[in-house]
Design a protein around this motif. Structure first.
Motif, PDB file in Angstrom:
ATOM      1  N   ASP A 168       0.842  -1.199   0.000  1.00 46.27           N
ATOM      2  CA  ASP A 168       0.000   0.000   0.000  1.00 46.27           C
ATOM      3  C   ASP A 168       0.877   1.248   0.000  1.00 46.27           C
ATOM      4  OD1 ASP A 168       0.901   0.397   2.617  1.00 46.27           O
ATOM      5  OD2 ASP A 168      -0.776  -0.706   3.480  1.00 46.27           O
ATOM      6  N   SER A 169       0.246   2.410   0.194  1.00 48.43           N
ATOM      7  CA  SER A 169       0.996   3.683   0.182  1.00 48.43           C
ATOM      8  C   SER A 169       1.033   4.299   1.567  1.00 48.43           C
ATOM      9  CB  SER A 169       0.321   4.678  -0.757  1.00 48.43           C
ATOM     10  OG  SER A 169      -0.076   4.075  -1.924  1.00 48.43           O
ATOM     11  N   GLU A 170       0.762   3.492   2.587  1.00 45.80           N
ATOM     12  CA  GLU A 170       0.621   4.025   3.948  1.00 45.80           C
ATOM     13  C   GLU A 170       1.910   3.883   4.753  1.00 45.80           C
ATOM     14  OE1 GLU A 170      -2.333   5.307   4.693  1.00 45.80           O
ATOM     15  OE2 GLU A 170      -2.934   4.717   2.659  1.00 45.80           O
ATOM     16  N   TYR A 171       1.995   4.710   5.804  1.00 43.03           N
ATOM     17  CA  TYR A 171       3.077   4.551   6.771  1.00 43.03           C
ATOM     18  C   TYR A 171       2.647   3.500   7.807  1.00 43.03           C
ATOM     19  CZ  TYR A 171       6.071   5.498  10.792  1.00 43.03           C
ATOM     20  OH  TYR A 171       6.932   5.355  11.853  1.00 43.03           O
ATOM     21  N   HIS A 172       3.536   2.604   8.187  1.00 47.32           N
ATOM     22  CA  HIS A 172       3.215   1.579   9.191  1.00 47.32           C
ATOM     23  C   HIS A 172       4.135   1.779  10.381  1.00 47.32           C
ATOM     24  CE1 HIS A 172       0.794  -0.659   6.246  1.00 47.32           C
ATOM     25  NE2 HIS A 172       1.673  -0.169   5.399  1.00 47.32           N
ATOM     26  N   LYS A 173       3.549   2.227  11.471  1.00 50.60           N
ATOM     27  CA  LYS A 173       4.345   2.471  12.673  1.00 50.60           C
ATOM     28  C   LYS A 173       4.938   1.140  13.157  1.00 50.60           C
ATOM     29  CE  LYS A 173       3.587   5.201  16.868  1.00 50.60           C
ATOM     30  NZ  LYS A 173       4.109   4.413  17.942  1.00 50.60           N
ATOM     31  N   ARG A 385       6.216  16.188   3.368  1.00 49.83           N
ATOM     32  CA  ARG A 385       5.602  14.865   3.235  1.00 49.83           C
ATOM     33  C   ARG A 385       5.434  14.168   4.586  1.00 49.83           C
ATOM     34  NH1 ARG A 385       4.709  12.398  -1.211  1.00 49.83           N
ATOM     35  NH2 ARG A 385       4.933  13.642  -3.082  1.00 49.83           N
ATOM     36  N   GLY A 386       5.788  14.857   5.658  1.00 54.51           N
ATOM     37  CA  GLY A 386       5.604  14.289   7.002  1.00 54.51           C
ATOM     38  C   GLY A 386       6.572  13.165   7.304  1.00 54.51           C
ATOM     39  N   VAL A 387       7.723  13.166   6.648  1.00 52.38           N
ATOM     40  CA  VAL A 387       8.661  12.051   6.816  1.00 52.38           C
ATOM     41  C   VAL A 387       9.650  12.311   7.948  1.00 52.38           C
ATOM     42  CG1 VAL A 387      10.484  10.733   5.643  1.00 52.38           C
ATOM     43  CG2 VAL A 387       8.448  11.400   4.387  1.00 52.38           C
TER      44      VAL A 387
END
Ligand code: SF4
Length: 493
Positions: A168-173, A385-387
């Motif tokens: 997917d295109s999501e961030y995974h904590k 981009r919140g990175v």
């Protein structure tokens, strides 16, 4: 040749591994006859065209399916074959022009070689039937964009993202609380860290390696070992890491996709914890073309660095192998990746970096940086981009030893550039070049040690391990160990 595919260079399509039924062969031929000239399709069996701005990424000699490697030349040509443009830059540029850049964030699967060379259209037809042909056609004809996108994704996303991958295109904590390694603990505690790199030995004698470890250990938080960089075999990163751990220092294992298969990666992942290795850096690796003759296979990596991160993160956080088998005691590690802030336009570079962070990267070690004042556009894009609050960045710094070395790095190493003023300084320094190189390294560290987004330095001494102590002490950064221990270790070395 095609006007639709901007960088088309003829390359043969993949051939199926086994003989298929006549009907499937006919469908595959038809698909190739249409998609080949239009999109440069090579019949990989898992079509990604919608995510790659309708340019087939399989033209990349490394077979990169998740974005460019760091090897593009200043002319935007591929460093493996300089006679062709880097296909990934064509994909990025068209995506930006057509507003499809967010699609580049989806983590795409490696090839299923059982399907390579066969058609994809059969899968699409089956998925349309499963979703409901009437619903699908009606949705596509609808003026409601959301409905259209939903129906489209139900068919095409399911086809390109098989269940065993589920990208997917999501961030995974990360799904754990206690830091997996000492390096992670220090970074989480807000310390500005120094890591370094020791060149692995050329023979199996570890005495020099043990000496080098003792020299740098008191001054750094972790020690990296490259995985046969420039495709030149040396002692394995794994063996060096084990020696480091046994000698009381914290290692960072590098794994290059170049020499890694999906099977090998997963078996290493479960093995490394038992050896005390808790930091893993995933890189694509220099192409065999950069190494000695005879050249090994220059074509295709089994998995790229983004896919490596995705597999390792899921093994750790979800306790599953790629084939879905569950693990009772999943491995624990702190996952890193490489980045090259000046390899391309900051907007493109930030997309690539965000994808790595989404896939699982928790820290970055950058390529060598000699112009710290030019980092801002890249850091701003990452911030946008919140990175920046999801990844720790260790900036690559090297003490130059000579003008020749400075020139080599500037002209031969992709993504590394030195301003003319630094080249002049090194040239003018003459026999005092090593001293000038240390001064330059200290100036760079001084400029970035309080910069937002930079969490430490990755000191690449390129064989000059004895300089680590001086650079750390003169930079004013606190070493991780008290001086007494430092003295003992030095004596021991
Ligand atoms: S190997 Fe690297 S530089 Fe060459 S086409 Fe692929 S991504 Fe671009």
């Amino acid at each position: 040749m095609s006007g639709i595919n901007p960088a088309r260079r003829w390359q043969p399509a993949f051939y199926p591994f086994k003989k298929e039924k006549f009907s499937r062969r006919l469908l595959a031929k038809t698909e190739l006859c249409i998609k080949g000239p239009l999109f440069g399709c090579r019949m990989c069996g898992n079509c990604l065209l919608q995510e790659t701005a309708f340019i087939c990424p399989m033209e990349c000699p490394k077979g990169m399916r998740n974005g460019p490697c760091g090897g593009v030349t200043p002319e935007k040509n591929c460093y493996v074959d300089e006679t062709r443009k880097c296909i990934w830059y064509a994909i990025y540029n068209r995506s930006l022009r057509t507003g499809r850049e967010e699609k580049l964030l989806e983590v795409l699967p490696p090839l299923d070689w059982n399907k390579t060379g066969t058609e994809t259209w059969g899968d699409v037809v089956r998925q349309v039937r499963k979703t409901g042909t009437v619903y699908f056609v009606k949705s596509l004809l609808s003026r409601d964009k959301n409905r259209k996108d939903e129906a489209w994704d139900k068919v095409f996303k399911t086809v390109r993202q098989p269940e065993w991958w589920n990208g997917d295109s999501e961030y995974h904590k990360p799904a754990y609380n206690e830091p997996a390694s000492g390096l992670e603990a220090k970074l989480r505690a807000g310390k500005f860290v120094i890591a370094t790199e020791i060149t692995p030995p050329l023979s199996s004698n570890t005495q020099n390696l043990i000496n080098d470890i003792a020299i740098v250990k008191p001054w750094v938080s972790a020690i990296n070992f490259t995985d046969s960089s420039s495709a030149r075999p040396r002692m394995s990163s794994l063996a060096c890491c084990k020696t480091t751990f046994d000698n009381g220092a914290e290692p960072v294992l590098q794994i290059a996709a170049r020499d890694t298969t999906r099977t090998g990666l997963q078996s290493s992942a479960v093995g490394i914890n038992s050896l005390g290795i808790k930091n893993v850096l995933c890189i694509t690796g220099d192409n065999p073309r950069t190494g000695p003759s005879p050249t090994s296979n220059m074509n295709f990596v089994d998995i790229d660095s983004v896919q490596m991160l995705w597999i390792l993160r899921r093994m750790r956080d979800e306790g599953i192998y790629l084939d879905g088998r569950k693990m009772k005691d999943p491995p624990k590690y702190f996952l890193g990746a490489a980045t090259s802030p000046f390899a391309s336009d900051p907007v493109l570079q930030a997309i690539r970096d965000q994808k790595k962070v989404n896939a699982g990267a928790q820290f970055f070690q950058t390529n060598l940086v000699f112009e710290p004042e030019l980092l801002d556009p890249w850091l701003e894009q990452l911030d946008k981009r919140g990175v920046l609050d999801k990844v720790f960045i260790l900036l690559g710094v090297a003490p130059l030893k000579s003008y020749k070395m400075a020139e080599y790095l500037h002209s031969k190493v992709p993504g590394v550039r030195l301003p003319q003023s630094l080249l002049n300084r090194m040239e003018k320094a003459g026999i005092g070049a090593p001293e000038e190189g240390v001064r330059i390294a200290l100036e760079i560290i001084d400029k970035v040690k309080n910069k937002k987004g930079i969490n430490g330095i990755h000191l690449m001494t390129l064989g000059w391990e004895s300089i680590v102590q001086r650079i750390v002490s003169e930079s004013g950064i606190c070493p991780p160990s008290p001086p007494a221990e430092a003295g003992q270790a030095l004596k021991g070395g």
